[in-house]
Scaffold this motif. Sequence first.
Motif, PDB file in Angstrom:
ATOM      1  N   CYS A   1       0.874  -1.144  -0.001  1.00 18.56           N
ATOM      2  CA  CYS A   1       0.022   0.066  -0.048  1.00 18.56           C
ATOM      3  C   CYS A   1       0.744   1.494  -0.008  1.00 18.56           C
ATOM      4  O   CYS A   1       0.531   2.250  -0.834  1.00 18.56           O
ATOM      5  CB  CYS A   1      -0.974  -0.103   1.133  1.00 18.56           C
ATOM      6  SG  CYS A   1      -2.507  -0.994   1.139  1.00 18.56           S
TER       7      CYS A   1
ATOM      8  N   VAL B   1      -7.195   0.906  -6.730  1.00 17.03           N
ATOM      9  CA  VAL B   1      -6.852  -0.093  -5.594  1.00 17.03           C
ATOM     10  C   VAL B   1      -8.335  -0.930  -5.088  1.00 17.03           C
ATOM     11  O   VAL B   1      -8.148  -2.221  -5.107  1.00 17.03           O
ATOM     12  CB  VAL B   1      -6.415   0.444  -4.193  1.00 17.03           C
ATOM     13  CG1 VAL B   1      -6.519  -0.512  -2.903  1.00 17.03           C
ATOM     14  CG2 VAL B   1      -4.962   1.055  -4.301  1.00 17.03           C
TER      15      VAL B   1
ATOM     16  N   PHE C   1      -4.748   1.452   3.111  1.00 19.11           N
ATOM     17  CA  PHE C   1      -4.386   2.464   1.792  1.00 19.11           C
ATOM     18  C   PHE C   1      -4.994   3.852   2.564  1.00 19.11           C
ATOM     19  O   PHE C   1      -4.240   4.923   2.345  1.00 19.11           O
ATOM     20  CB  PHE C   1      -5.122   2.115   0.479  1.00 19.11           C
ATOM     21  CG  PHE C   1      -4.743   2.934  -0.491  1.00 19.11           C
ATOM     22  CD1 PHE C   1      -3.464   2.700  -1.203  1.00 19.11           C
ATOM     23  CD2 PHE C   1      -5.758   3.972  -0.842  1.00 19.11           C
ATOM     24  CE1 PHE C   1      -3.493   3.777  -2.156  1.00 19.11           C
ATOM     25  CE2 PHE C   1      -5.497   4.766  -1.993  1.00 19.11           C
ATOM     26  CZ  PHE C   1      -4.244   4.608  -2.756  1.00 19.11           C
TER      27      PHE C   1
END
Length: 112
Positions: free
Chosen positions: A67, A80, A106
């Motif tokens: 991430c 993502v 993230f």
Amino acid sequence: MSWTDKLSGTRDQLRGLNKVIPDTTRAFGGLGKAVKEGGVLEFKTKEFVALGIAVAMRCEACIVLHCEALIKAGATREEVGDVLAMTIQMGGGPSMMYAAKALECFDELSNA
């Protein structure tokens, strides 16, 4: 524990491992560098693959490292999300649980 703390702890663990087996960790680092710099896929795409594998393998340390790399590479939350959706499709329920962790990671690191 926050994802920022997890990232710091993971780095500390890797530094400790490097002190014990420096030849092995150096070789693994060389492999990573060769894979990320070579080939036809761009770095960000390779990191998307790595995140998908990290989620499927249920490796929180891998999730946080990839991430971070994706944030540095300019990945968006939507990109993502697409990767996580594919990972869930391939890995089912367990991947869904770790995909939720990956998105949380993230989001936290993006705002750090």
